[in-house]
Design an enzyme around this catalytic site. Structure first.
Site, PDB file in Angstrom:
ATOM      1  N   ASP A 248      37.679  68.271  -9.222  1.00 13.98           N
ATOM      2  CA  ASP A 248      38.506  69.418  -9.603  1.00 13.98           C
ATOM      3  C   ASP A 248      38.724  69.475 -11.110  1.00 13.98           C
ATOM      4  O   ASP A 248      38.529  68.485 -11.829  1.00 13.98           O
ATOM      5  CB  ASP A 248      39.868  69.341  -8.903  1.00 13.98           C
ATOM      6  CG  ASP A 248      39.792  69.733  -7.432  1.00 13.98           C
ATOM      7  OD1 ASP A 248      38.768  70.309  -7.042  1.00 13.98           O
ATOM      8  OD2 ASP A 248      40.751  69.450  -6.691  1.00 13.98           O
ATOM      9  N   LYS A 270      38.842  74.850 -10.309  1.00 11.33           N
ATOM     10  CA  LYS A 270      39.468  76.143 -10.052  1.00 11.33           C
ATOM     11  C   LYS A 270      40.647  76.276 -10.992  1.00 11.33           C
ATOM     12  O   LYS A 270      41.388  75.317 -11.218  1.00 11.33           O
ATOM     13  CB  LYS A 270      39.974  76.237  -8.608  1.00 11.33           C
ATOM     14  CG  LYS A 270      38.886  76.271  -7.548  1.00 11.33           C
ATOM     15  CD  LYS A 270      39.526  76.159  -6.169  1.00 11.33           C
ATOM     16  CE  LYS A 270      38.464  76.229  -5.077  1.00 11.33           C
ATOM     17  NZ  LYS A 270      38.323  77.564  -4.530  1.00 11.33           N
ATOM     18  N   MET A 383      51.995  74.538  -9.346  1.00  9.61           N
ATOM     19  CA  MET A 383      51.323  75.700  -9.943  1.00  9.61           C
ATOM     20  C   MET A 383      52.275  76.886 -10.038  1.00  9.61           C
ATOM     21  O   MET A 383      51.932  78.018  -9.694  1.00  9.61           O
ATOM     22  CB  MET A 383      50.075  76.070  -9.124  1.00  9.61           C
ATOM     23  CG  MET A 383      49.023  74.972  -9.099  1.00  9.61           C
ATOM     24  SD  MET A 383      47.696  75.240  -7.895  1.00  9.61           S
ATOM     25  CE  MET A 383      48.507  74.699  -6.371  1.00  9.61           C
TER      26      MET A 383
END
Length: 464
Positions: A248, A270, A383
Site C-alpha cells: 500500500d 490508493k 482517513m
C-alpha cells in the site's frame, strides 16, 4: 551512504601496513584472520609482530617504508601513530595504486575497517562511517552473544554442498532447502554432534529433490503504523520469505527495505479521494503471482483486518483455491493513542470505542451519530481529514458538547509524528491551519494526557 560496504577477496592478495606499535597490533590482529599476504614495515616493531614474523604469519621489514613498497597491494594501512609519517606513507601507497586507510583519520582514508563479528565463513561487518565506534562495538558485542559459535561449522559443511544443491531449481526451491538446513535440520544435527551434519544434509537434499514444489500462497500482512520496530516477528518472517510484495501507499520505505532484495515489489497505493489502483487489479495481481507458484505478501498499513478491504482480496484468492493466511499488525489507533499517552478505553469513562473511516462517506453518513454525541464517548476516525467538517456538523446536530476534545495525530509512530490538540468546535479550522499532508487519525473524545492533566489541576491562586 558515504561508505559502500563490500567484502574484498584476500586470498593471495598483498596487504601492506606501516607501523609497529599499538595501532599496528590492533589492525594486524584482524588482518591475520584473512588469507592475504601481509607485509609490515616497522623500524622498531613490537615483539608480538616479530613473533608473528617468526611464525611466517606475515613478512616483516625492519625499516621505514620506501617508494614502491606498496606496489600491487590491494590495501594499505598507515599505523605509525605519527601524523607526518602517516601522511608520507599514505602518499607512497596511493602512488603505488593501493587503497589507503590512515588509522584514526577518517577524512584522509579511502576506506574504513568495520567492526567485525567472526563466525568464519560467516562474517558480519558493522560500520558507522567513523561517527560512532563505541556504538559499533556495542552492536558487535550484542551480535556475538546472539550468533552461536557453532554457526561457523554449520556454514562450512553447507558450503561443501553448494554444488550438489544446484540440482534443485533456482529460486524458491533452493531457498527452502537452505532455510531448512540452517534453521531446522542443521542445528538439530549439530546438537547431536558435528559428525551428524553431513548425513543430515544429504537426507535433507534428497527430501527436497523428491518432494513436490511448494504451491503459491498469499500472506495478508499488517505492516503496522510505519515504525519498522512495531512489525511483528511473523511479519518480518513473511517479508523475508516473499517472492512478491504487493504493498500500500502508506507502507514506509524502512519497512520495504526489510523485504528480500530479489523480491518483486509492486506498489498498488490508493490515495483517499485521489489516484488509486483499482481493487479488481489488485485482486488480479494476487491471483496471477500466487498461481505462478510465488509466495506473495499483501502488505497493508496498520492491521490488515481494519479498513483494508481484506475480505474482497481473500474472496478473490480463495475463489482460485489459493492458500492464504493473515498476519495481524498494530493498527494506527493503537499507535496513535500511545503517542498521546492515553488509552482507548477507561473505567468510568468509556467501556467501548468506535472505529470509523472517513473514506467511505456513505457508510459514514449512516453511522449512529446520536450515540456518539453522548458525553464520554470515544471514536477513532481513520482517513478523516477531509471529512472533518462533516463530522463536526453531524455531532453538533445531535447535541455533542462543542468543547469535546479532539486530537489529530499525523504519521503516528514515525519520527515526523505531529499532534494537533483541538476541540469539536475548532476542528475544521485548526486542521486547515495545521496543513497536515501525511496520514492522520482523528480521536474524538480524547486529548493528549498532558492536556488532560493541565485541565484538571487546580490553579495555585485558588488554593490561597
Amino acid at each position: 551512504m558515504d561508505h559502500f560496504p563490500i567484502f574484498l577477496a584476500t586470498r593471495g592478495q598483498r596487504i601492506v601496513l606501516s607501523g609497529g606499535g599499538e595501532a599496528a597490533l590492533a589492525k594486524l590482529r584482524l588482518l591475520l584472520k584473512t588469507s592475504a599476504d601481509l607485509i609490515v614495515f616497522a623500524a622498531t616493531p613490537d615483539p608480538q609482530i616479530e613473533r608473528w614474523a617468526d611464525e611466517a604469519r606475515l613478512t616483516l621489514h625492519r625499516r621505514a617504508m620506501a617508494p614502491g613498497d606498496a606496489r600491487e597491494a590491494k590495501l594499505f594501512y598507515a599505523a605509525d601513530e605519527d601524523a607526518t609519517e602517516d601522511a608520507r606513507t599514505a602518499a607512497l601507497a596511493a602512488a603505488d595504486g593501493a587503497l589507503v586507510n590512515i588509522v584514526d583519520n577518517l577524512q584522509d582514508s579511502a576506506f574504513i575497517t568495520p567492526a567485525i563479528v567472526d563466525r568464519d565463513p560467516v562474517t558480519v561487518a558493522i560500520g558507522t562511517e567513523g561517527a560512532a565506534p563505541v556504538l559499533a562495538r556495542a552492536i558487535k558485542a550484542d551480535l556475538e552473544e546472539r550468533l552461536p559459535a557453532s554457526l561457523g561449522a554449520l556454514t562450512r559443511v553447507g558450503k561443501t554442498f553448494r554444488k550438489l544443491a544446484d540440482a534443485l531449481p533456482m529460486g524458491r526451491a533452493r531457498r527452502d532447502f537452505w532455510r531448512d538446513y540452517y534453521f531446522t535440520t542443521g542445528p538439530r544435527a549439530m546438537a547431536a554432534g558435528a559428525d551428524a551434519l553431513r548425513p543430515a544434509l544429504r537426507d535433507l537434499l534428497h527430501t527436497h529433490l523428491t518432494r513436490d514444489a511448494r504451491p503459491g500462497h498469499v500472506a495478508f500482512v499488517g505492516g503496522g503504523p510505519g515504525d519498522p520496530e512495531l512489525l511483528t516477528l511473523k511479519a518480518r518472517r513473511a517479508l523475508d520469505e516473499a517472492d512478491v510484495v504487493i504493498y500500500d501507499r502508506l507502507i514506509t520505505p524502512a519497512i520495504l527495505e526489510l523485504a528480500r532484495r530479489e523480491a518483486l515489489m509492486i506498489d498498488v497505493g490508493k490515495e483517499g479521494f485521489g489516484p488509486s489502483t483499482s481493487q479488481e487489479h489488485i485482486n488480479a495481481l494476487l491471483v496471477e503471482h500466487a498461481q505462478s507458484g510465488a509466495q506473495v505478501v499483501r502488505l497493508k498499513s496498520g492491521d490488515a483486518t481494519v479498513f483494508g478491504r481484506l475480505d474482497e482480496e481473500i474472496d478473490a484468492v480463495a475463489a482460485h483455491d489459493i492458500g492464504w493466511h493473515i498476519v495481524p499488525g498494530i493498527t494506527a489507533a493503537s499507535a496513535a493513542v500511545a503517542g498521546i499517552g492515553q488509552s482507548l478505553t477507561r473505567r468510568d469513562r468509556n467501556s467501548s470505542v468506535r472505529f470509523l473511516t472517513g473514506h467511505d462517506m456513505k457508510g459514514f453518513a449512516d453511522h449512529d451519530w446520536a450515540a456518539l454525541a453522548r458525553p464520554n464517548e470515544v471514536a477513532a476516525i481513520y482517513m478523516g481529514k477531509k471529512s472533518a467538517r462533516f463530522v463536526q456538523g453531524r455531532l453538533l446536530m445531535h447535541g455533542a458538547d462543542r468543547t469535546t476534545p479532539v486530537t489529530v495525530i499525523e504519521n503516528a509512530s514515525r519520527p515526523d509524528q505531529r499532534v494537533l490538540a483541538t476541540t469539536l468546535s475548532a476542528l475544521p479550522r485548526d486542521l486547515t491551519e495545521a496543513n497536515m499532508t501525511g496520514p492522520a487519525l482523528t480521536f474524538y473524545g480524547l486529548a493528549p494526557r498532558a492536556a488532560v492533566q493541565a485541565a484538571t489541576e487546580t490553579p495555585l491562586e485558588e488554593l490561597a
